[in-house]
Design an enzyme around this catalytic site. Sequence first.
Site, PDB file in Angstrom:
ATOM      1  N   SER A 140     -10.379   8.380   0.871  1.00 30.33           N
ATOM      2  CA  SER A 140      -9.842   7.091   1.297  1.00 30.33           C
ATOM      3  C   SER A 140     -10.650   5.928   0.732  1.00 30.33           C
ATOM      4  O   SER A 140     -11.847   6.039   0.488  1.00 30.33           O
ATOM      5  CB  SER A 140      -9.838   7.017   2.823  1.00 30.33           C
ATOM      6  OG  SER A 140      -9.395   5.733   3.219  1.00 30.33           O
ATOM      7  N   ASP A 172      13.614  -2.564   0.729  1.00 33.57           N
ATOM      8  CA  ASP A 172      12.480  -2.114  -0.059  1.00 33.57           C
ATOM      9  C   ASP A 172      11.157  -2.644   0.466  1.00 33.57           C
ATOM     10  O   ASP A 172      10.152  -1.962   0.435  1.00 33.57           O
ATOM     11  CB  ASP A 172      12.635  -2.557  -1.514  1.00 33.57           C
ATOM     12  CG  ASP A 172      13.756  -1.782  -2.174  1.00 33.57           C
ATOM     13  OD1 ASP A 172      13.929  -0.617  -1.818  1.00 33.57           O
ATOM     14  OD2 ASP A 172      14.451  -2.351  -3.002  1.00 33.57           O
ATOM     15  N   HIS A 228     -10.885   3.175   2.453  1.00 32.30           N
ATOM     16  CA  HIS A 228     -11.266   2.370   3.616  1.00 32.30           C
ATOM     17  C   HIS A 228     -12.427   3.029   4.350  1.00 32.30           C
ATOM     18  O   HIS A 228     -12.384   4.225   4.638  1.00 32.30           O
ATOM     19  CB  HIS A 228     -10.081   2.228   4.584  1.00 32.30           C
ATOM     20  CG  HIS A 228      -8.894   1.549   3.969  1.00 32.30           C
ATOM     21  ND1 HIS A 228      -8.713   0.192   4.013  1.00 32.30           N
ATOM     22  CD2 HIS A 228      -7.853   2.042   3.272  1.00 32.30           C
ATOM     23  CE1 HIS A 228      -7.596  -0.132   3.377  1.00 32.30           C
ATOM     24  NE2 HIS A 228      -7.056   0.981   2.923  1.00 32.30           N
ATOM     25  N   ASP A 275      15.094  -6.684  -0.391  1.00 30.98           N
ATOM     26  CA  ASP A 275      15.522  -5.506  -1.153  1.00 30.98           C
ATOM     27  C   ASP A 275      15.520  -5.793  -2.642  1.00 30.98           C
ATOM     28  O   ASP A 275      15.320  -6.919  -3.077  1.00 30.98           O
ATOM     29  CB  ASP A 275      16.892  -5.012  -0.705  1.00 30.98           C
ATOM     30  CG  ASP A 275      18.008  -5.736  -1.422  1.00 30.98           C
ATOM     31  OD1 ASP A 275      17.718  -6.675  -2.184  1.00 30.98           O
ATOM     32  OD2 ASP A 275      19.164  -5.372  -1.211  1.00 30.98           O
ATOM     33  N   HIS A 309     -13.817  -0.244  -2.969  1.00 27.25           N
ATOM     34  CA  HIS A 309     -12.559   0.160  -2.332  1.00 27.25           C
ATOM     35  C   HIS A 309     -11.960   1.224  -3.249  1.00 27.25           C
ATOM     36  O   HIS A 309     -12.678   1.783  -4.073  1.00 27.25           O
ATOM     37  CB  HIS A 309     -11.706  -1.120  -2.197  1.00 27.25           C
ATOM     38  CG  HIS A 309     -10.393  -0.968  -1.492  1.00 27.25           C
ATOM     39  ND1 HIS A 309     -10.221  -0.181  -0.394  1.00 27.25           N
ATOM     40  CD2 HIS A 309      -9.177  -1.565  -1.738  1.00 27.25           C
ATOM     41  CE1 HIS A 309      -8.961  -0.281   0.011  1.00 27.25           C
ATOM     42  NE2 HIS A 309      -8.307  -1.106  -0.787  1.00 27.25           N
ATOM     43  N   ASP A 343      -0.251  -4.457  -0.417  1.00 29.04           N
ATOM     44  CA  ASP A 343      -0.283  -4.987   0.957  1.00 29.04           C
ATOM     45  C   ASP A 343      -1.144  -6.249   1.045  1.00 29.04           C
ATOM     46  O   ASP A 343      -1.344  -6.799   2.128  1.00 29.04           O
ATOM     47  CB  ASP A 343      -0.738  -3.917   1.967  1.00 29.04           C
ATOM     48  CG  ASP A 343      -2.088  -3.310   1.631  1.00 29.04           C
ATOM     49  OD1 ASP A 343      -2.402  -3.157   0.433  1.00 29.04           O
ATOM     50  OD2 ASP A 343      -2.845  -2.994   2.565  1.00 29.04           O
ATOM     51  N   HIS A 344      -1.646  -6.697  -0.126  1.00 31.06           N
ATOM     52  CA  HIS A 344      -2.407  -7.954  -0.181  1.00 31.06           C
ATOM     53  C   HIS A 344      -1.829  -8.972  -1.176  1.00 31.06           C
ATOM     54  O   HIS A 344      -2.104 -10.150  -1.069  1.00 31.06           O
ATOM     55  CB  HIS A 344      -3.874  -7.665  -0.521  1.00 31.06           C
ATOM     56  CG  HIS A 344      -4.519  -6.796   0.513  1.00 31.06           C
ATOM     57  ND1 HIS A 344      -5.362  -7.281   1.476  1.00 31.06           N
ATOM     58  CD2 HIS A 344      -4.376  -5.465   0.767  1.00 31.06           C
ATOM     59  CE1 HIS A 344      -5.736  -6.292   2.273  1.00 31.06           C
ATOM     60  NE2 HIS A 344      -5.152  -5.176   1.858  1.00 31.06           N
ATOM     61  N   ASP A 367     -11.749  -5.014   8.190  1.00 33.39           N
ATOM     62  CA  ASP A 367     -10.794  -3.920   7.996  1.00 33.39           C
ATOM     63  C   ASP A 367     -10.967  -2.822   9.056  1.00 33.39           C
ATOM     64  O   ASP A 367     -12.051  -2.264   9.191  1.00 33.39           O
ATOM     65  CB  ASP A 367     -11.090  -3.357   6.589  1.00 33.39           C
ATOM     66  CG  ASP A 367     -10.181  -2.202   6.180  1.00 33.39           C
ATOM     67  OD1 ASP A 367      -9.204  -1.923   6.892  1.00 33.39           O
ATOM     68  OD2 ASP A 367     -10.474  -1.596   5.121  1.00 33.39           O
TER      69      ASP A 367
HETATM   70 ZN    ZN Z   1      -4.968  -3.092   2.390  1.00 33.99          ZN
HETATM   71 ZN    ZN Z   2      -6.486  -2.120  -0.479  1.00 36.88          ZN
END
Ligand code: ZN
Ligand code: ZN
Length: 558
Positions: free
Chosen positions: A370, A54, A372, A446, A145, A81-82, A199
């Site tokens: 987006s 996962d 970003h 997982d 963001h 992802d942070h 980024d």
């Molecule tokens: Zn990110």
């Molecule tokens: Zn982000």
Amino acid sequence: MTTPEVRPAPPVDVVPLGGLREFGMNTMAITCGETTIVIDAGVMFAEPDLPGVDLVIPDLAYLEGLGHKVAAVFLTHGHEDHIGGLPYLMPHVQGPVYGSRLALALVEHRLEQHAIDVRDRLKPVAPHDRVEVGPFTIECLRVTHSMPDCLALAIHTPQGVLVHTGDFKIDHTPLDGERSDLPRLAELGQQGVLALFADSTNVDRPGVAGSERDVVDGFEEIFTSTAGKIVVAMFASSIHRMQIVVDLAAQFDRHVAFVGRGMIDNSETAQRLGYLRIPHGVQIRDSDVREYPPSDVVCIATGSQGEPAAALSRIAIDDHRVVKVDDDDVVVFSARAIPGNERAIGRVMNHLALRGADVITDSQKHVHVSGHGHVEELKLMHSLVRPKYFVPIHGEYRQLARHARVAQAVSGSTEVMVIDNGDVLRFDAEGAAVVARAEVGRRLIDGTRTGEVADEVLRDRRHLAGDGLIVPMVAINLQTGELAGAPEIVTRGFVVDESSEALLRDATALIRDAIRDAPIEERTDVGLLRERVRAELQRVVRRKAGRRPLIVPVVMEI
Ligand SMILES: [Zn+2]
Ligand SMILES: [Zn+2]
């Protein structure tokens, strides 16, 4: 008169543990003397077709080798992802976890799931706040963001100021009115910034990303032209996007239901903290959707990436508890396809189209923007911060390399350092240089996707060695969904005692039954079938043998 001996300032080591030459698992350690802080603790999502895995998190061996615990963690914002790797980072941390209110609320929930109680160590910070940790002073700056309450960090060190942008774009009309703190970034630039870490996600896209508000028109067209139900798939963290859909629902007299566990959890958290405002009477429970005529309903659902277990995938094969789609209904994909997920997403779209739904993506209507910054926003960041050194982060190698060129184009005097995860980038009196390599890598996790968190187990090498590997093989006719012959099971390293032997004997029948009981659309879809075989077998092996072998189903189509 004697001059007092001037002690040189201690060096500062920056070590990215994840997020370079890859998307996801953003994690960076910064050490000065005996003090280490970590910026972000991210995960990477495994591809939907990778069975049984996962999450992917960075290997944290480097932190173990430091000889001291991490003094503080700073979270730039609440995206997975942070923050998703925080439960796995916490054993290495002795101090607080700082982050925006929203990021910490999302984290709290995550830590609870892992039975880690550190609530008294979660310290909310806001823009302009400064936090002292050993020789560091960490200053929080607002950036815009795709979700509310995101921060960039200016880390004041004995060697100079490091600016870490977090994820950002420059949205001049943010939904919550909280603009990026460009004035302070410029001020820091004027005072002198040692290094910028920025980024790189969208460096290869021209122009600017655009405001979150830009999708309002696209959605408005959908609301005015849809006779049936509207289902919008998005990331559960896209709280600005949720707000846009909620506002339009109120305007067009539709009720909103959040569908999927992550969506329900996050919308509750965001409402509780005031980041998501839903007018009274607009929200309904997912279980009440069928009580209303389709024309009165909008569902905001998980599954924009084609994840087989997510709400949208279940809806698409008519296997969802409460939500169905039909002719006249519209399904909107309001998210970008993360590279690698295209096939899974395409599969879900096909099923939805088969049910008669009109499937709308970004290519038909402007339903996604987006979070970003594109290249012009990155250039603006560079010309404001004017760092001595620039280190591109968040991106695969080609994005990092492109970002390096962009930085050079903006300022020829900036020295660009394209480094890799594990590089020990040292700032000292000599300047900046990579002086060593730290041990880095990936660990596979997982269990979180199924929500069976009490049983959550690391599936690292140790684990695989302990519980082994099971490969169930089935051959199926993809036209009829009929099994061709009996399933076969191959095991490696799976300890066979009496009970597990009996279990394996029964497993063939179990797989056969599981497939027979599956809806036809699941039986004729290799990806979904694989997931069902894996989940069934995993459940039984765990319950009966108490083991968590790696299960890798092989589906042969005939
Ligand atoms: Zn990110
Ligand atoms: Zn982000």
